[in-house]
Write an enzyme that holds these catalytic residues in place. Structure first.
Site, PDB file in Angstrom:
ATOM      1  CB  CYS A 152     -21.939  -5.214   3.777  1.00  0.00           C
ATOM      2  SG  CYS A 152     -20.974  -3.947   4.140  1.00  0.00           S
TER       3      CYS A 152
ATOM      4  CB  CYS B 153     -16.405  -1.064   0.542  1.00  0.00           C
ATOM      5  SG  CYS B 153     -17.381  -2.132  -0.583  1.00  0.00           S
TER       6      CYS B 153
ATOM      7  CB  CYS C 285     -15.995   5.563  -2.703  1.00  0.00           C
ATOM      8  SG  CYS C 285     -15.080   6.415  -3.994  1.00  0.00           S
TER       9      CYS C 285
ATOM     10  CG  ASP D 209       0.703  -5.101  -7.914  1.00  0.00           C
ATOM     11  OD1 ASP D 209      -0.265  -5.098  -8.782  1.00  0.00           O
ATOM     12  OD2 ASP D 209       0.957  -4.136  -7.278  1.00  0.00           O
TER      13      ASP D 209
ATOM     14  CB  CYS E 139     -10.065   5.022  -7.744  1.00  0.00           C
ATOM     15  SG  CYS E 139      -9.275   4.259  -6.376  1.00  0.00           S
TER      16      CYS E 139
ATOM     17  CB  CYS F  68     -13.299   1.257  -0.296  1.00  0.00           C
ATOM     18  SG  CYS F  68     -11.811   0.564  -1.197  1.00  0.00           S
TER      19      CYS F  68
END
Length: 346
Positions: A192, A195, A199, A135, A215, A245
């Site tokens: 689905c 999520c 939010c 990352d 976000c 989420c």
């Protein structure tokens, strides 16, 4: 090198990873176009490094042309508590599950390096080279994870699996070894929308698309300066990241708690009191979050977030605490303090 792949997978599981899969560096040909569309739409906000390194992030073969295989690994950080429960405690702050334990960059990278050293020794006759990533480099981990068969990128754009849900850190080992790739995973989200619908800020303009500018994880971690006024009430008491989420994904019924205790939540970070956090100076902030990913944003941005949460708390008892920071040397902190005081009727 007969049986190397089987030994590698077994070794990875022994190291504590929950899954290990292989893909080629060129197995994600659509990433460049998706990344360009994301940046062109401005969805990356202040994360200019995404645009600056797009040629690498969009094509892993450019990052290290000598690599023949990418070993993708997943490490669980599943919570042992309901991460949504703290949202019902307005006088306390919600810190994202991944940041409640030790900084995963350090924990996972050390484990990756051990696995890489083992691989170099095991395949010494081939004189392999390796590079590990967690990352902090322009590596499209989620896309590579899907190409390798770890899981698929869900409608919330995170990687999830039918075997372990979506509470997992991803790591990558690039190597010059030619290891047989695994089959890519396919999408299992179906109809689905959990999520997307949960939010708080409507950060998903469409399934599989994220506008980072809305976000909460971006706003509380990456965004510099004051958060747009219209978004502040939507932060609630989320002071570092957001798990909404992730938490509602039904595939989490298969999730497991973190195997490495260092990634488990520190009790004092599961629901800390906003009053205590607002009082942190730089030294106290660094002491409290030593070894935590939270330390990366610094005291000023963190206290800014805490003040937004205080303003959203409805707790008149916290007004005085906010008022004491209206003249803070940091402009964003002072602005957040004045906003909080006004929200609480000051």
């Amino acid at each position: 090198m007969s049986g190397l792949k089987e030994k590698l997978v077994a070794r990875a599981l022994e190291e504590g990873f929950i899954a290990c899969r292989i893909c080629r560096p060129d197995a994600v040909p659509d990433v460049a176009a998706r990344l360009k569309a994301f940046v062109d739409a401005g969805y990356h906000g202040q994360m200019t490094w995404m645009a600056d390194r797009m040629h690498w992030r969009g094509d892993p073969t450019q990052l290290w042309p000598q690599a023949r295989s990418v070993i993708m690994l997943a490490e669980s950080y599943g919570p042992e508590h309901d991460p949504m429960a703290v949202l019902q405690q307005p006088e306390r702050g919600a810190i994202s599950v991944y940041a409640q334990g030790r900084d995963y960059h350090d924990v996972v990278k050390k484990r990756l390096k051990r696995l890489a050293r083992w691989l170099m020794a095991e395949a010494a006759d081939a004189d392999p080279q390796v590079k590990v990533f967690v990352d902090t480099a322009p590596v499209p981990e989620k896309a590579l994870g899907q190409a390798a068969g770890l899981g698929w990128q869900g409608k919330h754009t995170n990687l999830l699996s039918r075997e372990w849900g979506n509470w997992a850190f991803l790591g990558a080992v690039f190597t010059t070894l030619d290891i047989a790739p695994d089959a890519a995973e396919v999408d299992h989200c179906g109809s689905c929308r959990a999520c997307l619908d949960v939010c708080p800020t409507d950060a998903f303009p469409a399934p599989y698309k994220l506008d980072a500018r809305r976000c909460i994880s971006y706003l509380t971690i990456e965004h510099k300066g004051p958060v747009p006024t219209d978004l502040r009430p939507l932060l609630g008491n989320r002071i570092y990241g957001c798990d909404d989420c992730l938490a509602v994904c039904p595939w989490n019924k298969f999730a497991t708690a973190a195997r490495d205790m260092r990634l488990s939540a520190r009790p004092e970070l599961t629901a800390p009191r906003l009053a205590d956090l607002a009082a942190l100076d730089d030294a106290a902030f660094r002491a409290l979050f030593s070894g935590s990913a939270v330390k990366r944003i610094g005291r000023n941005r963190f206290v800014r977030n805490v003040l937004y949460a205080i303003g959203n708390s409805g707790e008149a008892s916290l007004r005085q605490i906010a008022s004491e920071l209206t003249d803070d040397p940091d402009d964003a902190v002072a602005d957040a303090a004045r906003w909080a005081v006004a929200q609480l009727g000051g």
